[in-house]
Design a protein around this motif. Structure first.
Motif, PDB file in Angstrom:
ATOM      1  N   GLN A 132       1.887   6.319   3.986  1.00 30.24           N
ATOM      2  CA  GLN A 132       0.934   5.898   2.970  1.00 30.24           C
ATOM      3  C   GLN A 132      -0.369   5.465   3.627  1.00 30.24           C
ATOM      4  O   GLN A 132      -0.367   4.915   4.728  1.00 30.24           O
ATOM      5  N   ALA A 162      -5.824   4.264  -2.326  1.00 28.40           N
ATOM      6  CA  ALA A 162      -4.464   4.182  -1.781  1.00 28.40           C
ATOM      7  C   ALA A 162      -3.727   5.444  -2.198  1.00 28.40           C
ATOM      8  O   ALA A 162      -3.705   5.801  -3.378  1.00 28.40           O
ATOM      9  N   PHE A 165       1.991   7.385  -2.171  1.00 29.59           N
ATOM     10  CA  PHE A 165       3.021   6.434  -2.567  1.00 29.59           C
ATOM     11  C   PHE A 165       4.034   7.065  -3.518  1.00 29.59           C
ATOM     12  O   PHE A 165       3.709   7.953  -4.296  1.00 29.59           O
ATOM     13  N   ASP A 168       5.528   4.762  -8.394  1.00 33.43           N
ATOM     14  CA  ASP A 168       4.157   4.359  -8.718  1.00 33.43           C
ATOM     15  C   ASP A 168       3.994   2.854  -8.888  1.00 33.43           C
ATOM     16  O   ASP A 168       3.113   2.404  -9.617  1.00 33.43           O
ATOM     17  N   VAL A 170       2.435   0.118  -7.663  1.00 33.45           N
ATOM     18  CA  VAL A 170       1.358  -0.237  -6.749  1.00 33.45           C
ATOM     19  C   VAL A 170       0.391  -1.187  -7.447  1.00 33.45           C
ATOM     20  O   VAL A 170       0.029  -0.970  -8.602  1.00 33.45           O
ATOM     21  N   ALA A 191      -1.388   4.388 -11.684  1.00 31.22           N
ATOM     22  CA  ALA A 191      -1.446   5.321 -10.556  1.00 31.22           C
ATOM     23  C   ALA A 191      -1.362   6.752 -11.072  1.00 31.22           C
ATOM     24  O   ALA A 191      -0.718   7.037 -12.087  1.00 31.22           O
ATOM     25  N   VAL A 224      -3.224  -3.633  -0.881  1.00 34.90           N
ATOM     26  CA  VAL A 224      -2.364  -2.854  -1.767  1.00 34.90           C
ATOM     27  C   VAL A 224      -0.923  -3.290  -1.543  1.00 34.90           C
ATOM     28  O   VAL A 224      -0.447  -3.313  -0.402  1.00 34.90           O
ATOM     29  N   THR A 225      -0.244  -3.646  -2.620  1.00 31.81           N
ATOM     30  CA  THR A 225       1.171  -4.007  -2.554  1.00 31.81           C
ATOM     31  C   THR A 225       1.985  -2.898  -3.200  1.00 31.81           C
ATOM     32  O   THR A 225       1.744  -2.526  -4.349  1.00 31.81           O
ATOM     33  N   PHE A 226       2.930  -2.376  -2.446  1.00 34.09           N
ATOM     34  CA  PHE A 226       3.757  -1.249  -2.884  1.00 34.09           C
ATOM     35  C   PHE A 226       5.209  -1.700  -2.927  1.00 34.09           C
ATOM     36  O   PHE A 226       5.690  -2.370  -2.014  1.00 34.09           O
ATOM     37  N   TYR A 231       9.012  -5.065  -0.916  1.00 30.65           N
ATOM     38  CA  TYR A 231       7.561  -5.128  -1.025  1.00 30.65           C
ATOM     39  C   TYR A 231       6.926  -4.819   0.332  1.00 30.65           C
ATOM     40  O   TYR A 231       7.335  -5.356   1.360  1.00 30.65           O
TER      41      TYR A 231
END
Length: 256
Positions: A132, A162, A165, A168, A170, A191, A224-226, A231
């Motif tokens: 990513q 971003a 990923f 989705d 995000v 996203a 960006v938190t995925f 996490y």
């Protein structure tokens, strides 16, 4: 022809399961594909790879009882294991220890008896993605020229992108010199999915005063938190000007 073989297996009451019809993995992940069936006299499982754009199926290797034999070209990254002995249901697995992007392909398993009767199962469509990425795009040098505003009120726009990923889940936020900011921030409502790669991307824009952008002491960061079961936080930063030329980028990744 493949579907005919699979339908033949079903018509004979053969209970067959090959795990994962679709798999999306990141480069470097470990991949496991499993095949199970109930025919106790089928003592061989063969594994095949069909690369994108290729109609041929390449033999990866086979399992005979508990003994695995790998074909040249697959010995380094692939492994086969399982137990086809006894009078119980049979199971075998294909493992890719460290998956690479060129391992993206469709995978089939084939079960064979000593009399050479066979059934082909699957498919499992494996897509391997690049890591990513999160990046900040610098403002266009032409952005202020069309703005008919008083000097000091002109604006610049930073764009955080971003990509790569799946799924989705995000979220995105911005910081200015280490402090969260929301003024001037506009992030995509959801996203967007690339229908070819099946991966997602999201874009966020930060609109700020031109004089704020041109202040060399200012640092702008996109976080960006995925979430895909755990996490993972990605961040990248940009300075407007660094020592009079260009932009300095920083990138970091943490998992929690």
């Amino acid at each position: 022809l493949l579907w005919a073989w699979m339908l033949l297996g079903l018509s004979l009451g053969l209970e067959v399961h090959q795990s994962h019809s679709d798999l999306i993995k990141k480069a470097g992940d470990e991949v496991h594909i499993f095949c199970t069936h109930e025919r106790t006299n089928y003592r061989v499982i063969l594994w095949y790879q069909q690369s994108p754009g290729d109609t041929a199926m390449k033999l990866i290797g086979h399992l005979y009882f508990k003994d695995a034999t790998m074909e040249d070209g697959y010995k380094k990254d692939f492994g086969i294991s399982g137990d086809l002995g006894g009078d119980t249901a049979k199971n075998g697995s294909l493992t890719i220890q460290t998956v690479k992007q060129d391992h993206s392909a469709v995978y089939y398993s084939c079960s064979v008896t000593n009399s050479q009767s066979f059934f082909i199962f699957g498919p499992t469509d494996l897509k391997v993605t690049a890591p990513q990425t999160v990046k900040i795009l610098r403002p266009s040098p032409l952005e202020c020229r069309d703005q008919k505003k008083k000097e000091g009120k002109r604006r610049k726009t930073l764009v955080c992108v971003a990509s790569g990923f799946y799924p989705d889940h995000v979220t995105v936020f911005w910081q200015h010199n280490g402090k969260n900011i929301t003024d001037g921030v506009a992030t995509d409502a959801a996203a967007k999915r690339n229908e070819i790669t099946k991966l997602y991307s999201i874009t966020s824009r930060l609109r700020l005063l031109a004089k704020t952008w041109f202040n060399p002491d200012n640092e702008f960061s996109c976080y960006v938190t995925f979430f895909n079961g755990t996490y993972t936080n990605y961040s990248t930063s940009i300075y407007s000007w660094w020592m009079g030329s260009g932009a300095l980028f920083k990138y970091s990744l943490t998992s929690i």
